[in-house]
Design a protein around this motif. Structure first.
Motif, PDB file in Angstrom:
ATOM      1  N   ALA A 165      36.493  80.293 -64.392  1.00 33.90           N
ATOM      2  CA  ALA A 165      35.833  80.779 -65.415  1.00 33.90           C
ATOM      3  C   ALA A 165      34.481  81.519 -64.899  1.00 33.90           C
ATOM      4  N   GLU A 166      33.955  81.061 -63.811  1.00 36.27           N
ATOM      5  CA  GLU A 166      32.886  81.605 -63.357  1.00 36.27           C
ATOM      6  C   GLU A 166      32.726  81.545 -61.724  1.00 36.27           C
ATOM      7  N   ALA A 167      32.196  82.661 -60.926  1.00 37.71           N
ATOM      8  CA  ALA A 167      31.883  82.621 -59.636  1.00 37.71           C
ATOM      9  C   ALA A 167      30.426  82.815 -59.552  1.00 37.71           C
ATOM     10  N   ARG A 168      29.744  81.832 -58.765  1.00 35.61           N
ATOM     11  CA  ARG A 168      28.015  81.844 -59.041  1.00 35.61           C
ATOM     12  C   ARG A 168      27.783  81.852 -57.681  1.00 35.61           C
ATOM     13  N   ARG A 169      26.741  82.534 -56.945  1.00 33.99           N
ATOM     14  CA  ARG A 169      26.313  82.680 -55.710  1.00 33.99           C
ATOM     15  C   ARG A 169      24.581  82.335 -55.693  1.00 33.99           C
ATOM     16  N   ASP A 170      24.493  81.325 -54.515  1.00 33.65           N
ATOM     17  CA  ASP A 170      23.119  80.997 -54.905  1.00 33.65           C
ATOM     18  C   ASP A 170      22.425  81.484 -53.855  1.00 33.65           C
ATOM     19  N   PHE A 171      20.939  81.179 -53.775  1.00 32.56           N
ATOM     20  CA  PHE A 171      20.272  81.936 -52.620  1.00 32.56           C
ATOM     21  C   PHE A 171      20.673  81.966 -51.441  1.00 32.56           C
TER      22      PHE A 171
END
Length: 254
Positions: A220-226
């Protein structure tokens, strides 16, 4: 005289399942033998001379296609794990196929076709479909052609379940087992990820960790953090999946 049939499948549960379905849908059909591999199937063909043979393509030793070459005068129905788009190229009037996992309706259509052939006393013509299969596979024989999985047999407690590959959210490997995770639950298989990769559609299943293969269609989603770490959110499961640094490049556009 009632028609007779041979079932050849290296998966005993699937062979018994087909036998039970045939008993329900075609009670007049006599199952004369169940073979566990290609050599047993050929021996049963010579001993019983059945009218029909239900042959699994992917048997060890000799494949169902190779067995069919010895099935003179016998109507062969192939049982295969090929994806639908490939199997459709093989469909001919002289012979039929069953795509795992097949429905009762699909089996009934195969039975109706066989009953029509037997009633009209049409001779079996396996050669035409064998050549169609060879050409559809790019001219390569079945032994040298990897078969993509369209289903998988997995355990949950004391039960064994057939799971369509499209229903798998992800595979996760741990110790000696691989966990098959679906919307409904988790199941265990002994097949390592390396072997699964060779049998799965590379466009549908991506390796995102040394121990994880994910169904791209379920992301559903691919999220990259800092820190640059990528985490996946799935449509069908609540737990997030972490992408290891070796596979972050797959999501470089996010």
């Amino acid at each position: 005289m009632n028609p007779s049939a041979l079932i050849a499948d290296d998966e005993p549960l699937l062979a018994e399942y087909l036998k039970a379905q045939l008993a329900n849908l075609w009670p007049e059909l006599q199952i004369v033998a169940i073979a566990r591999n290609g050599l047993e199937a050929i021996a049963a063909l010579h001993e019983h001379e059945p009218d029909i043979a239900f042959l699994d393509i992917g048997m060890p030793g000799l494949s169902g296609l190779e067995v069919a070459r010895s099935a003179h005068g016998c109507h062969c129905v192939f049982i295969t794990a090929f994806d639908q788009y490939a199997v459709e190229a093989f469909d001919r009037d002289a012979i039929d196929y069953l795509l795992k996992p097949y429905s009762e309706e699909r089996l009934q259509r195969a039975i109706s076709k066989l009953q029509d052939k037997l009633a009209s006393q049409q001779p079996a013509n396996n050669g035409a479909l064998l050549e169609s299969l060879r050409l559809a596979l790019g001219g390569i024989g079945p032994r040298n052609t990897p078969q993509r999985l369209s289903w998988i047999r997995a355990g949950q407690g004391n039960e064994v379940k057939l799971i369509a590959i499209n229903d798998v959210c992800y595979f996760h490997s741990a110790d000696k087992y691989t966990t098959v995770v679906t919307r409904e639950g988790e199941y265990l298989i002994r097949t390592p990820l390396k072997e699964l990769l060779e049998q799965l559609d590379a466009e549908q299943f991506w390796q995102v960790h040394r121990a994880t293969l994910v169904n791209v269609r379920d992301i559903a989603e691919a999220r990259r953090d800092f820190t640059g770490r990528v985490t996946l959110t799935l449509k069908s499961r609540p737990e997030p999946l972490v992408v290891s640094r070796a596979y972050v490049h797959l999501f470089k556009q996010i």
